[in-house]
Design an enzyme around this catalytic site. Sequence first.
Site, PDB file in Angstrom:
ATOM      1  N   ASN A 179    -160.665 -33.802   4.979  1.00  0.00           N
ATOM      2  CA  ASN A 179    -162.106 -33.794   4.723  1.00  0.00           C
ATOM      3  C   ASN A 179    -162.780 -33.176   5.944  1.00  0.00           C
ATOM      4  O   ASN A 179    -163.092 -33.871   6.915  1.00  0.00           O
ATOM      5  CB  ASN A 179    -162.568 -35.241   4.485  1.00  0.00           C
ATOM      6  CG  ASN A 179    -164.051 -35.338   4.202  1.00  0.00           C
ATOM      7  OD1 ASN A 179    -164.787 -34.339   4.293  1.00  0.00           O
ATOM      8  ND2 ASN A 179    -164.503 -36.533   3.880  1.00  0.00           N
ATOM      9  N   ARG A 198    -161.148 -31.671   0.494  1.00  0.00           N
ATOM     10  CA  ARG A 198    -162.531 -31.755   0.054  1.00  0.00           C
ATOM     11  C   ARG A 198    -163.150 -30.375   0.271  1.00  0.00           C
ATOM     12  O   ARG A 198    -163.103 -29.843   1.378  1.00  0.00           O
ATOM     13  CB  ARG A 198    -163.280 -32.789   0.889  1.00  0.00           C
ATOM     14  CG  ARG A 198    -164.745 -32.827   0.561  1.00  0.00           C
ATOM     15  CD  ARG A 198    -165.497 -33.750   1.482  1.00  0.00           C
ATOM     16  NE  ARG A 198    -166.912 -33.598   1.234  1.00  0.00           N
ATOM     17  CZ  ARG A 198    -167.850 -34.039   2.049  1.00  0.00           C
ATOM     18  NH1 ARG A 198    -167.534 -34.661   3.151  1.00  0.00           N
ATOM     19  NH2 ARG A 198    -169.107 -33.870   1.748  1.00  0.00           N
ATOM     20  N   HIS A 247    -171.660 -34.045  -1.883  1.00  0.00           N
ATOM     21  CA  HIS A 247    -171.102 -35.383  -1.649  1.00  0.00           C
ATOM     22  C   HIS A 247    -170.735 -36.061  -2.976  1.00  0.00           C
ATOM     23  O   HIS A 247    -170.715 -37.278  -3.075  1.00  0.00           O
ATOM     24  CB  HIS A 247    -172.095 -36.307  -0.905  1.00  0.00           C
ATOM     25  CG  HIS A 247    -172.461 -35.862   0.468  1.00  0.00           C
ATOM     26  ND1 HIS A 247    -173.765 -35.888   0.926  1.00  0.00           N
ATOM     27  CD2 HIS A 247    -171.714 -35.403   1.492  1.00  0.00           C
ATOM     28  CE1 HIS A 247    -173.806 -35.450   2.175  1.00  0.00           C
ATOM     29  NE2 HIS A 247    -172.563 -35.147   2.547  1.00  0.00           N
ATOM     30  N   ARG A 252    -179.721 -30.259   9.867  1.00  0.00           N
ATOM     31  CA  ARG A 252    -180.407 -29.588   8.751  1.00  0.00           C
ATOM     32  C   ARG A 252    -181.798 -30.169   8.537  1.00  0.00           C
ATOM     33  O   ARG A 252    -181.981 -31.387   8.657  1.00  0.00           O
ATOM     34  CB  ARG A 252    -179.591 -29.741   7.464  1.00  0.00           C
ATOM     35  CG  ARG A 252    -178.426 -28.797   7.388  1.00  0.00           C
ATOM     36  CD  ARG A 252    -177.526 -29.123   6.218  1.00  0.00           C
ATOM     37  NE  ARG A 252    -176.293 -29.739   6.690  1.00  0.00           N
ATOM     38  CZ  ARG A 252    -175.432 -30.383   5.923  1.00  0.00           C
ATOM     39  NH1 ARG A 252    -175.648 -30.520   4.643  1.00  0.00           N
ATOM     40  NH2 ARG A 252    -174.342 -30.913   6.438  1.00  0.00           N
ATOM     41  N   GLU A 258    -163.717 -41.277  -0.051  1.00  0.00           N
ATOM     42  CA  GLU A 258    -163.528 -39.945  -0.627  1.00  0.00           C
ATOM     43  C   GLU A 258    -162.055 -39.561  -0.585  1.00  0.00           C
ATOM     44  O   GLU A 258    -161.562 -38.862  -1.466  1.00  0.00           O
ATOM     45  CB  GLU A 258    -164.355 -38.919   0.150  1.00  0.00           C
ATOM     46  CG  GLU A 258    -165.839 -39.069  -0.075  1.00  0.00           C
ATOM     47  CD  GLU A 258    -166.661 -38.255   0.899  1.00  0.00           C
ATOM     48  OE1 GLU A 258    -167.200 -37.228   0.488  1.00  0.00           O
ATOM     49  OE2 GLU A 258    -166.769 -38.647   2.071  1.00  0.00           O
TER      50      GLU A 258
END
Length: 397
Positions: free
Chosen positions: A7, A91, A180, A241, A384
């Site tokens: 990931n 991922r 996500h 961001r 995840e």
Amino acid sequence: MNILVINAGSSSIKYQVINMDDESVIAKGQIERIGIPGSKLTHKPGSGEPFVLETDMPDHVAGMQHLLAALTDEKHGVVKSLDDIHAVGHRVLHGGSKFSASVVIDDAVKQAIEEYIPLGPLHNPANLMGIKACEKVMPGTPQVAVFDTAFHQTMPPKAFMYALPYECYTDLKIRRYGFHGTSHRYVSKRVADFLGVPASALKTVTCHLGNGSSISAVDGGKCVDTSMGLTPLEGVPMGTRSGNLDPAIIQFIMQRTGKSIDEVNNMLNKESGLLGLTGVTSDMRDVTAAANDGNERAQLAIDMLVYAIKKYIGGYAAAMNGLDCLVFTAGIGENMAHIRRRVCADMDFLGIKLDEAKNEHRGGDFVISADDSKVKVVVIETNEELAIARETLDLVK
Ligand code: AMP
């Protein structure tokens, strides 16, 4: 069968080696602060002492090299050679309009991931570097891409469309994709299991708050809206961001500063958010420490993040005509009680009532709402890696 899950994020690589016979994690670890001072690999073999390596890791390639060396190391490794890793699940951030499900990686898939770099400028290159580094050191091992965009494919057009000329959608495929997705899917399912309620009966808002952050509305187990858009730039302020802003700001900055469109894009993706507001750090732990020391810009960054999250929760509760469950997950959501406390403050009109003592708990999945709170507020550790490993197994077995 052992599956290595990679990931690779904008400033971190998390990994796990999972034995899929019993879904046990035989090794896991993470590299933090890639490209910022204080890079660190923490490798935890299933048994034995954790191995910590603090050394400069300027980019993801350097991180991958240290990670693979740790996995096969005589002392703290968990496999004799990389042949004992039977498949790799990656991922991957952006599957654009090409991928609504996971796929085995071949040249065409890599090319597509590369094509989507403009849509995921921080992550798709990191994902590709992870894929290429793995291919180089373990040729012949099947690799699978699990896309962050897939879970959000159930959004209705009123949620995924932008009010642009319709050709922007038909010709340019401009729409909300959301990100996500693996995490939002996992925590929205997990919270239903945790509460002993069928996912089909819950209206849930999932707050994935990490270096990148996104918030989703999940109604009856299906995603109906999410805060990130065509790219992971939209939504709440993040590590670097900007999140939402008036699109006219871009032209305004260009005209006033002479910056090119690429420079402004870079500014919005890499120099904004917590980093841009504080001027010193993209990491919420450092922002919190600075705010506690009286740094007003750090305090403002926290205030803005909390305010933005509150607005999404209220908006999504209205969109779903109700809210049963609020989930916090990822680095900030799982570990930062002060952010959760401030998000949940003054939300009693929505039926959200926090239990201050429960909110201070750390580790695992736990309820943090008061017993008489109408909305269950729950911290769920996102997994995840397990979700990616399961998808990888399904495709390679
Ligand atoms: P993520 O992208 O999910 O790894 O989350 C990274 C963000 O979570 C950064 O802003 C960190 O400062 C914040 N964070 C807070 N506490 C922790 C923790 N114990 N471990 C990792 N990240 C943390």
